[in-house]
Design an enzyme around this catalytic site. Structure first.
Site, PDB file in Angstrom:
ATOM      1  N   LEU A  92       0.847  -1.384  -0.377  1.00  0.00           N
ATOM      2  CA  LEU A  92       0.026  -0.118   0.406  1.00  0.00           C
ATOM      3  C   LEU A  92       1.288   1.080  -0.066  1.00  0.00           C
ATOM      4  O   LEU A  92       0.491   2.519  -0.314  1.00  0.00           O
ATOM      5  CB  LEU A  92      -1.347   0.146   0.711  1.00  0.00           C
ATOM      6  CG  LEU A  92      -1.575  -0.547   1.275  1.00  0.00           C
ATOM      7  CD1 LEU A  92      -2.731  -0.559   2.778  1.00  0.00           C
ATOM      8  CD2 LEU A  92      -3.025  -0.916   0.351  1.00  0.00           C
ATOM      9  N   GLY A  93       2.090   1.585   0.260  1.00  0.00           N
ATOM     10  CA  GLY A  93       2.773   2.195   0.879  1.00  0.00           C
ATOM     11  C   GLY A  93       4.416   2.108   0.858  1.00  0.00           C
ATOM     12  O   GLY A  93       4.190   0.892   1.983  1.00  0.00           O
TER      13      GLY A  93
ATOM     14  N   ALA B  69      10.326   4.972   4.772  1.00  0.00           N
ATOM     15  CA  ALA B  69      11.918   5.779   4.121  1.00  0.00           C
ATOM     16  C   ALA B  69      12.685   4.519   5.103  1.00  0.00           C
ATOM     17  O   ALA B  69      14.131   3.519   4.929  1.00  0.00           O
ATOM     18  CB  ALA B  69      13.107   6.651   5.367  1.00  0.00           C
TER      19      ALA B  69
ATOM     20  N   SER C  46      10.225   2.019   6.325  1.00  0.00           N
ATOM     21  CA  SER C  46       9.112   0.854   6.524  1.00  0.00           C
ATOM     22  C   SER C  46       8.079   0.360   4.730  1.00  0.00           C
ATOM     23  O   SER C  46       8.593   1.255   4.198  1.00  0.00           O
ATOM     24  CB  SER C  46       8.115   1.431   7.557  1.00  0.00           C
ATOM     25  OG  SER C  46       7.013   2.563   7.178  1.00  0.00           O
TER      26      SER C  46
ATOM     27  N   LYS D 180       1.835  -2.613   9.028  1.00  0.00           N
ATOM     28  CA  LYS D 180       3.428  -1.571   8.489  1.00  0.00           C
ATOM     29  C   LYS D 180       4.276  -2.635   9.655  1.00  0.00           C
ATOM     30  O   LYS D 180       4.246  -3.290   9.320  1.00  0.00           O
ATOM     31  CB  LYS D 180       3.403  -0.890   9.529  1.00  0.00           C
ATOM     32  CG  LYS D 180       4.281   0.213   8.970  1.00  0.00           C
ATOM     33  CD  LYS D 180       3.805   1.656   9.950  1.00  0.00           C
ATOM     34  CE  LYS D 180       5.152   2.861  10.148  1.00  0.00           C
ATOM     35  NZ  LYS D 180       5.331   4.028  10.650  1.00  0.00           N
TER      36      LYS D 180
ATOM     37  N   ASP E 272       2.433  16.613  15.342  1.00  0.00           N
ATOM     38  CA  ASP E 272       1.910  16.945  14.395  1.00  0.00           C
ATOM     39  C   ASP E 272       0.646  16.561  13.258  1.00  0.00           C
ATOM     40  O   ASP E 272       1.399  16.185  12.000  1.00  0.00           O
ATOM     41  CB  ASP E 272       3.160  15.596  13.804  1.00  0.00           C
ATOM     42  CG  ASP E 272       3.514  15.780  12.299  1.00  0.00           C
ATOM     43  OD1 ASP E 272       3.838  16.709  11.871  1.00  0.00           O
ATOM     44  OD2 ASP E 272       4.097  14.628  11.275  1.00  0.00           O
TER      45      ASP E 272
END
Length: 348
Positions: free
Chosen positions: A28-29, A32, A34, A52, A144
């Site tokens: 899915l993505g 840096a 993972s 993840k 954040d």
């Protein structure tokens, strides 16, 4: 040696590996350190998760940060917060089994919509305030909050908003917060001033997001980080005509209370939830999609105000600018043998 004493469950960690429990599907993505995989539970057919996968070699020296993120996620159970269901600490990788969120990023969805109103923005911000208020009640500061971390749960038109990415979050019981962190354009003045800070930094960030939701561009922007930070510290932003002429005074009042430079005077999440723009019917209902989408597309294309940054390094840069400025002033005083007004550290 295992990074974590136990999984998310109440009992001891099982001998089963994650691949015995889940079928891994598409990537899915990629980050840096993972990758995120789509995964299906082997014990509950059709139940999908986002897993993840974090490389331990790349993680070396950052274990405490990951431990903190897991600690925070285990603590938070809310309808608008992406959930952590399980953790697996194996030989080469750490795996986080997360709730699958498929609706896409907040701003991308707004651009793609056919219509969009101030009332829609109010509803979005209400959901964020409820989730962040829950975090604050549980002693967690996100630190954040930004559009990239606000995701739609699914593709439904009325999908709820989910808050993600707790990598910089911190619990209040872990000590005084003074570390410079966050993302340019969304970080609160007190963080840049290197003052101890708390929950109010999240409220400032929500104010910035609300501002952008109503016009499509950020309240603070400059190609130079030093100038950008100077604007933020001074709270220098405007409700520019003609773009804000179509926005209610109630919305502007709401934003002003969230983007207040004094954290003591700044709204709390509960204060914000009680404001008429959120709790009443003061948000306008006419379509503002055209104007907002045009500016959002331009802002998203620049990406400069979205990039992550090392805030500590940025503040060191500002300190160097201040020292250089003071040094130049002293040299000029010595050469002219007369006093001179101090040079400001920032230039907006």
């Amino acid at each position: 040696m295992p990074l974590f004493k136990r999984r998310d469950g109440s009992g001891p960690a099982p001998n089963a590996t994650i691949r015995e429990k889940y079928d891994f599907r598409d990537v899915l993505g990629t980050g840096a350190f993972s990758k995120v995989f789509l995964a299906e539970s082997k014990s509950d057919a059709g139940q999908m998760y986002a897993v993840k996968c974090i490389d331990k070699k790349a993680l070396k020296g950052k274990e405490e940060s990951l431990e903190n993120e897991i600690k925070v996620l285990r603590k938070l159970r809310h309808n608008n917060i992406v959930q952590l269901f399980d953790t697996y600490d194996e030989k080469q990788f750490v795996y986080l089994v997360m709730e699958l969120v498929t609706g896409g990023e907040l701003f991308d969805r707004i651009v793609a919509k056919g219509s969009y109103t101030e009332q829609d923005a109010s509803n979005l911000i209400r959901q964020v305030l409820e989730a962040v208020g829950f975090m604050h009640d549980n002693g967690v500061v996100h630190r954040d909050l930004k559009p990239e971390n606000l995701l739609y749960y699914n593709q439904d038109e009325d999908s709820k908003i989910m808050i993600s990415d707790f990598g910089l979050s911190k619990t209040e019981d872990s000590g005084v917060m003074a570390t410079a962190c966050g993302t340019p354009g969304y970080v609160a003045p007190e963080v840049l001033q290197q003052k101890p800070y708390g929950k109010a930094v999240d409220v400032w960030s929500i104010g910035v997001i609300a501002y952008i939701l109503l016009c499509g561009y950020p309240p603070f922007y400059d190609e130079s980080d030093a100038n950008l930070f100077a604007q933020i510290i001074k709270g220098e932003y405007e409700f520019d005509a003609p773009y804000w002429d179509q926005i209610s005074d109630s919305a502007k009042d709401f934003i002003t209370h969230l983007m207040c430079c004094d954290p003591e005077a700044r709204f709390t999440c509960q204060d914000a939830l009680s404001h008429p723009w959120i709790s009443g019917n003061t948000a306008y209902t006419h379509d503002i999609h055209g104007t907002v989408a045009v500016h959002l597309k331009k802002s998203l294309a620049k990406r400069n105000w979205k990039k992550a940054y090392n805030a500590a390094a940025a503040i060191r840069q500002l300190q160097m600018l201040r020292l250089s400025s003071n040094s130049n002033r002293l040299q000029k005083q010595a050469s002219q043998q007369q006093p001179e007004p101090p040079t400001p550290a920032f230039h907006a």
